[in-house]
Structure formats: C-alpha cells, structure tokens
Design an enzyme around this catalytic site. Structure first.
Site, mmCIF file in Angstrom:
data_model
loop_
_atom_site.group_PDB
_atom_site.id
_atom_site.type_symbol
_atom_site.label_atom_id
_atom_site.label_comp_id
_atom_site.label_asym_id
_atom_site.label_seq_id
_atom_site.Cartn_x
_atom_site.Cartn_y
_atom_site.Cartn_z
ATOM 1 N N GLU A 229 53.982 26.880 73.369
ATOM 2 C CA GLU A 229 52.951 27.867 73.075
ATOM 3 C C GLU A 229 51.758 27.061 72.585
ATOM 4 O O GLU A 229 51.764 26.523 71.474
ATOM 5 C CB GLU A 229 53.447 28.859 72.021
ATOM 6 C CG GLU A 229 52.681 30.183 72.035
ATOM 7 C CD GLU A 229 51.533 30.203 71.065
ATOM 8 O OE1 GLU A 229 50.398 29.869 71.497
ATOM 9 O OE2 GLU A 229 51.744 30.541 69.902
ATOM 10 N N CYS A 263 45.581 30.914 67.195
ATOM 11 C CA CYS A 263 45.548 30.566 68.619
ATOM 12 C C CYS A 263 45.092 31.732 69.476
ATOM 13 O O CYS A 263 44.417 31.551 70.490
ATOM 14 C CB CYS A 263 46.913 30.056 69.082
ATOM 15 S SG CYS A 263 48.260 31.248 68.866
#
Length: 459
Positions: A229, A263
């Site tokens: 990720e 993020c």
C-alpha cells in the site's frame, strides 16, 4: 549484553519521550525461530483465535485514552485522532473475529475423484508500517493475519515505535507466546532482514513507493507474497454545480487531516476556472479555522508535520510552484511558537499541471488549486500520472458524478466525501500506488494460501 537503543522525539517540542531497541538481523532471526515454534498450535483452532481477537479488542478500547496520548506525543497528531486510531484498531479485531469464511470447500466429484480446496495460513508475516498512522495501518494487517492463523513480526517506523511496542505488549497479554513480536530499528536493518530472510513467507508493507519497491525487490529472491500500500496523489474534482462552501469544508477536512500526512488525503483540488476565485476564498476560510499546536493540548485541531525533512520537502514544492506562477492564497508560515516542525495550512492557487506540487505527492500542509475548462482533460491528466490510490468527485448530480468516477483509475473514488474507509470494502491502489488489497474479505485472503486435496479410492 543489553540491546542498544535510540531516542524517539516529540515532533512538536523536539523533546525525547522514549527509546526503542536498535535491533539487528540476528534479532530478527531469533524472532523467526520463536515464531516457528508457535506456528502449528496457533494455526490449529480458528475459534480459539477468534475468541482471542475479541478479547484483544476489548482491552484496546479500555486503554485507548492512555495509548492515544503516547501516539500523539511521538507522531504529532491531535489527541482525539490518536485515540481514534486505537478505536479503529479495536474495530478491526472485532470485524475479523466475526467475519465468516470457509476453511475449505468441496468441488464437484469426477471419475471417482473427490476434490477439496483448503485455505491455510500463508505462514510467518512481516509487517512494515509507516509513521503517519502507526496503529491503524498495523492492525489492518495484523487482525486478518492473526485470524487466518499466521504468526507476525511487526516492524514500525523508526520514528513512531513506542505506540506499536505498547500495542504489541497489550496484545501479548492475550496471545500465546511467539505469535506476535516486534522488532525496531532507526535504520533499514529490520526491513531488509524481513524482506530477505526466507522463513518469512509474506511481507505486508505500507509506506512510500521508493521504499516499497525496494522491499518488494528484496522479497522476490525468496518468492514471498507481497502486499504493497504505497503513495497517492489524490485529486478532488469539483464540478460546476457543487456547493462551494460545503465542498470546501469536506476538502479541507481531508487535505489537512494529520497535517496533510495521509496517503489518501486530498492533495490537489480541480475546480472550473470561472469558479476558481470563489472556491479559493471558501477553501481559505475553512483553512483559517484550523488551530495549530501540540497534539495533546486542548483546542489544537492540527499538529506539526512529523519531521524536518518532510516539512522542507513541502516548502520546496510550494516555493517552486510560486516561482512558476502560482500564488499563496493563505498560510505559508510556521503558525506556532513551539520549536517543532510546524507549517501553517497553505493554500496555493493558480497552480497548473506540470508543477511538482500538482504532479507529485507532497504529503504535508499544502493544497494546490487548479482551474480547468474541460472535465475530460482533468481526468486524462489524473489517469496519465503514476498514482492511483484515491480520488473524489463533488457534485449534487450523483449520476454524473458516478460517470466521472467510472473513468478514474484509482482504487477508491469517493463522491462528495474523501478519506473515508470501510471495514468491509477493499482498499488499495492502482499503478504505483500498490498491489493487493486490505480490509474486508479481500484483506483476509491476502494471508491465506489455497491448497487442493485431490483424492481417489485406493485400488
């Protein structure tokens, strides 16, 4: 001989708030040996594992206020957000404890043969997690790995190890010895060991694209399974019929959460050119409501950035954009008297594609606003970039918003919201934003290996 330690700082005050072990590859190997001794018994009984996960969730909730204060001190985020991370962790443990899944399934018989597909734990998992959300990003890996029957070695970021160490201590009040361990280091020593040592069968990594690709390359030599990720450069695309004030509230709430160090936060906002001035005013008005300060202080709604390096990166991107014709509409200063890594929420208008602030992941307290004339060109620009983590569309016309969302290459597209994740929906990125998925049943299956048992009668 005692293990060497290194200091952990509060990014708001620059005070030393604790120390963490400087582990080596030998320490990782010792953890591997311990985990191997615990693996068979841990994988044997799913119902026992489920019960232990539920008990862990209860204990996390009970201690969330104390644990959240530690997280706020070492990371910098606002106290209630830090406490919220531990509550999210508890929800993840409960969710995976209750998730229904088959350990085996039968296929149709054929020619006297019976076939069964079994789902077995992948084995020893190494988790590598970043400093921005040390607890929730660990537990989104840890909860499914544990319920699947895997053992785990957790490696937190060098700058936020204390909250992870405290969480592991809590979990180990419930789990059998050796099932979950933590290894820390101020260098990449533990990362490299987890990725390269062959007894670790899976790496689950969250962090920057550069580090993630290096970890994945190292893991390839021993053919590990890898979930990545990675970074994102999420656009918020405002359509001409959007309520600008309501949209500004939603975008600012995402863009400056955790000082922009998320993020999946909004990192650039696109608005029709004829609405750019009004929209910028609305964004500035919302940003001006944020109050910078120590995360644990009452009234603080935004803490510092996490490091000097991160703040300088964002400042340089802002300066470059201004040199190329953009304009600072709000912020740009420090905004706080404390000695830490503070930066005011900074709004940059008249930004254009091609600027680093627009095309790169700045990961901090700055938001560029880009005017556009053609929605299709905006979507093409977004899709031509390397990232594909998230995006959002803002409009009261849900059908048109869904049509635009369908065209965007991203793992999650939100409509009239951003930075919202669900326990049961897959989360992950396209392109350089990652591989694999976390959350829901998709997250569980990242930790299971399918095995076929193909049997026929003897003789």
């Amino acid at each position: 001989m005692p293990v060497p330690v290194y200091d952990v700082l509060d990014p708001a005050t620059l005070e030393v708030i604790g120390q963490a072990p400087e582990h080596t590859e030998n320490d990782v190997q010792a953890a591997i040996d311990t985990a191997r001794g615990a693996a068979r018994a841990w994988a044997a009984d799913r119902e026992v594992r489920r019960g232990m996960l539920r008990l862990v969730a209860e204990r996390i909730r009970a201690r969330a206020p104390q644990l959240g204060r530690l997280l706020s001190r070492e990371q910098g985020k606002v106290l209630m957000e830090a406490i919220g991370e531990f509550r999210v962790a508890a929800d993840l443990f409960d969710y995976y404890a209750d998730l229904a899944w088959n350990e085996s399934e039968d296929l149709p018989q054929r020619d006297g043969r019976s076939l069964q597909v079994q789902y077995r734990p992948v084995g020893l998992v190494g988790t590598i997690t970043p400093w921005n959300f040390p607890i929730s990003l660990l537990c989104v890996k840890l909860a499914p790995a544990l319920v699947a029957g895997c053992t785990v070695i957790a490696k937190p970021s060098a700058t936020t190890p204390l909250s992870t160490m405290a969480l592991v201590d809590l979990v180990n009040e419930v789990l059998p010895a050796g099932v979950l361990q933590v290894r820390t280091s101020s260098r990449r020593t533990v990362n490299v060991a987890l990725a390269s040592l062959p007894q670790v069968r899976k790496i689950s990594f969250t962090g920057s694209t550069d580090v993630g690709t290096a970890v994945a390359a190292s893991a390839t030599a021993s053919v590990k399974r890898v979930t990545l990720e990675l970074g994102g450069n999420d656009p918020a695309i405002v359509l001409e019929d959007a309520d600008l004030e309501a949209t500004a509230r939603g975008i600012v709430g995402s863009a400056f959460r955790n000082a922009g160090q998320v993020c999946m936060a909004v990192k650039r906002a696109y608005v029709p050119r004829h609405l750019q001035a009004r929209f910028t005013e609305a964004i500035v008005a919302e940003s001006a409501k944020l109050s910078l300060g120590h995360g644990i202080a009452e009234g603080t709604t935004m803490g510092p950035m996490h490091s000097q390096k991160q703040r300088e990166t964002v400042r340089e991107l802002v300066s470059s954009a201004v040199s190329s014709g953009a304009r600072v509409a709000h912020g740009g200063g420090v905004g706080c008297d404390l000695p830490g890594y503070f930066m005011e929420p900074t709004i940059i208008t008249d930004a254009v594609p091609g600027m680093g602030l627009v095309d790169e992941e700045q990961f901090g307290s700055a938001l560029p606003i880009i005017g556009y004339d053609d929605l299709g060109e905006v979507i093409d620009h977004v899709n031509d970039g390397p990232f594909g983590l998230g995006a959002s569309i803002w409009s009261p016309d849900l059908e048109r918003a869904r049509q635009a969302a369908f065209e965007i290459e991203a793992g999650t597209v939100w409509i009239n919201q951003h930075t919202v994740v669900e326990l049961d929906a897959p989360f992950g990125g396209w392109k350089t934003s990652g591989t694999g998925r976390e959350r829901g049943a998709w997250g569980l299956h990242e930790y299971l290996e399918p095995r076929t048992i193909n049997a026929r009668t003897h003789g």
